[in-house]
Design a protein around this motif. Sequence first.
Motif, short mmCIF file in Angstrom:
data_model
loop_
_atom_site.label_atom_id
_atom_site.label_comp_id
_atom_site.label_asym_id
_atom_site.label_seq_id
_atom_site.Cartn_x
_atom_site.Cartn_y
_atom_site.Cartn_z
N GLY A 187 0.79 -1.23 0.00
CA GLY A 187 0.00 0.00 0.00
C GLY A 187 0.82 1.27 0.00
N ASP A 188 2.10 1.19 -0.40
CA ASP A 188 2.96 2.38 -0.41
C ASP A 188 2.83 3.20 -1.69
N LEU A 189 2.25 2.61 -2.73
CA LEU A 189 2.13 3.31 -4.00
C LEU A 189 0.81 4.08 -4.03
N SER A 190 0.91 5.40 -3.94
CA SER A 190 -0.30 6.22 -3.89
C SER A 190 -0.88 6.40 -5.30
N LEU A 191 -2.20 6.50 -5.36
CA LEU A 191 -2.88 6.70 -6.63
C LEU A 191 -3.22 8.17 -6.81
N ASN A 192 -2.94 8.69 -7.99
CA ASN A 192 -3.27 10.07 -8.32
C ASN A 192 -4.52 10.06 -9.21
N LYS A 193 -5.67 10.01 -8.58
CA LYS A 193 -6.92 9.88 -9.33
C LYS A 193 -7.31 11.20 -9.98
N GLU A 194 -7.84 11.07 -11.18
CA GLU A 194 -8.31 12.23 -11.92
C GLU A 194 -9.41 11.78 -12.88
N ASP A 235 -6.59 6.59 -11.56
CA ASP A 235 -5.20 7.01 -11.81
C ASP A 235 -4.92 6.71 -13.29
N LYS A 236 -4.84 7.75 -14.09
CA LYS A 236 -4.71 7.60 -15.54
C LYS A 236 -3.45 6.82 -15.93
N GLU A 237 -2.34 7.13 -15.28
CA GLU A 237 -1.08 6.47 -15.61
C GLU A 237 -1.15 4.98 -15.30
N ARG A 238 -1.76 4.63 -14.16
CA ARG A 238 -1.85 3.22 -13.77
C ARG A 238 -2.82 2.45 -14.67
N ILE A 239 -3.92 3.08 -15.04
CA ILE A 239 -4.88 2.41 -15.92
C ILE A 239 -4.28 2.22 -17.31
N ILE A 320 -5.81 -2.66 -10.14
CA ILE A 320 -7.28 -2.62 -10.13
C ILE A 320 -7.80 -2.73 -8.70
N GLU A 321 -7.22 -3.61 -7.90
CA GLU A 321 -7.67 -3.76 -6.52
C GLU A 321 -7.32 -2.53 -5.68
N ALA A 322 -6.22 -1.83 -6.03
CA ALA A 322 -5.88 -0.58 -5.34
C ALA A 322 -6.94 0.49 -5.60
N HIS A 323 -7.63 0.39 -6.74
CA HIS A 323 -8.75 1.28 -7.06
C HIS A 323 -10.06 0.81 -6.43
N GLU A 324 -9.97 -0.30 -5.68
CA GLU A 324 -11.15 -0.93 -5.07
C GLU A 324 -12.15 -1.38 -6.14
N GLU A 325 -11.60 -1.88 -7.23
CA GLU A 325 -12.41 -2.38 -8.34
C GLU A 325 -12.13 -3.86 -8.53
N LYS A 326 -12.80 -4.48 -9.50
CA LYS A 326 -12.68 -5.91 -9.74
C LYS A 326 -12.10 -6.20 -11.12
N ILE A 327 -11.37 -7.31 -11.23
CA ILE A 327 -10.88 -7.76 -12.52
C ILE A 327 -11.33 -9.21 -12.73
N TYR A 328 -11.68 -9.54 -13.95
CA TYR A 328 -12.21 -10.87 -14.28
C TYR A 328 -11.47 -11.42 -15.50
N VAL A 329 -11.48 -12.73 -15.61
CA VAL A 329 -10.91 -13.38 -16.79
C VAL A 329 -11.77 -14.56 -17.20
N GLU A 330 -12.01 -14.66 -18.48
CA GLU A 330 -12.69 -15.81 -19.06
C GLU A 330 -11.87 -16.25 -20.25
N SER A 331 -11.67 -17.56 -20.37
CA SER A 331 -10.83 -18.05 -21.46
C SER A 331 -11.18 -19.48 -21.81
N THR A 342 -13.46 -3.22 -13.88
CA THR A 342 -14.40 -2.14 -13.66
C THR A 342 -13.69 -0.85 -13.25
N LEU A 343 -14.32 0.27 -13.57
CA LEU A 343 -13.84 1.59 -13.16
C LEU A 343 -15.03 2.47 -12.79
N GLU A 344 -14.76 3.45 -11.96
CA GLU A 344 -15.82 4.39 -11.55
C GLU A 344 -16.06 5.42 -12.64
N LYS A 345 -17.30 5.57 -13.04
CA LYS A 345 -17.67 6.58 -14.05
C LYS A 345 -18.00 7.89 -13.33
N THR A 346 -17.72 9.02 -14.05
CA THR A 346 -18.08 10.32 -13.50
C THR A 346 -19.33 10.88 -14.15
#
Length: 347
Positions: A187-194, A235-239, A320-331, A342-346
């Motif tokens: 948890g040391d990597l801070s997110l710069n959300k925008e 966080d635009k850079e992380r996404i 993705i989990e640092a954004h408190e979102e979910k990631i899924y995989v189907e294959s 998932t991401l939060e919409k504005t």
Amino acid sequence: MQKSNFKKTYKFAIRTSLYVTMFTTLLVSVFLYYYHTFNWQVIFFPLICFPLCFAIVQYRVERFIYRRVKNIYDNLKLLEATNLRQQPITTDMGTLKREIDKYARDKKIEIETLKIREEYRKEFIGNVSHELKTPLFTVQGYVDTLLDGEIEDEKIRKKYLTRASKGVERLTYIIKDLDMITKLEVGDLSLNKEEFDIVKLVQNVFELFEMKAAKKNITLTFDIDYLEPIMVYADKERIQQVLTNLIVNSIKYGRTKGTTEISIENLIKNKAIIRVTDNGEGISKQNLPRLFERFYRVDKSGSRKEGGSGLGLSIVKHIIEAHEEKIYVESELGVGSEFSFTLEKTK
């Protein structure tokens, strides 16, 4: 409840006292009868004997059991357990058995967890060692060759230094990814959300990897034309890093003349789901549960030929989990894969 506890606590003492009283009363009666001194006052003997025997037996048994039960508590160090600190030592065998059973179950779970962690640690160290060893030996080999006399040959010098530089670049890439994933985990990597347009960000990533995709004749495309911006808060850079890792993987494991398609859909009122779909090799079901582990590779030999640190998907998951979102995989093996998050919409 009190009656039940009474029976549990004193049953042994009452029975023992009763047997002793009956036996001693009979013995005294026979003795008095034999000596011709038997009289009606003998009926007071059991009334005195029974409570006296009960008190002695109960006291001795409780002390006997208490000492041994206390030894059990001390030996197992149960007194240090959180659930027992505020409880007195009990001589009730049922309660003691339940406490020991719970202690044993907790310890079993703890030991199994430690075993799993130990296996994971060994595997992780082995993987790190392997990933670092390959580029290190490559660099060492080229440098040693140059030091042995080939440095005078300008053509060979340039060729070997270029290859050594690629080895160093791979080492740097692995170390940077390891550093990032460590920061993400603690948890040391801070997110710069925008607020930003996810459609435009995907287009930018497409442009970055157009040439890489073109080498395998893979088409990078949206599922539809997105004429309006889709604004998200993250966080635009992380996404961008997430999209980069997923798109690079789709190209790496995609089939020639294949397609990597991205779709952006409304999940719920304030959530968007971004899907990255390809028609490449696909992933077998047994590999899916471990797909996001550090250094885990589905095809170890093939993936190493393609390069990469083996940390990409693990980093994706942590971002993705640092954004408190979910990631899924189907294959499906031989059909293709779909990674979605998932991401939060504005708006």
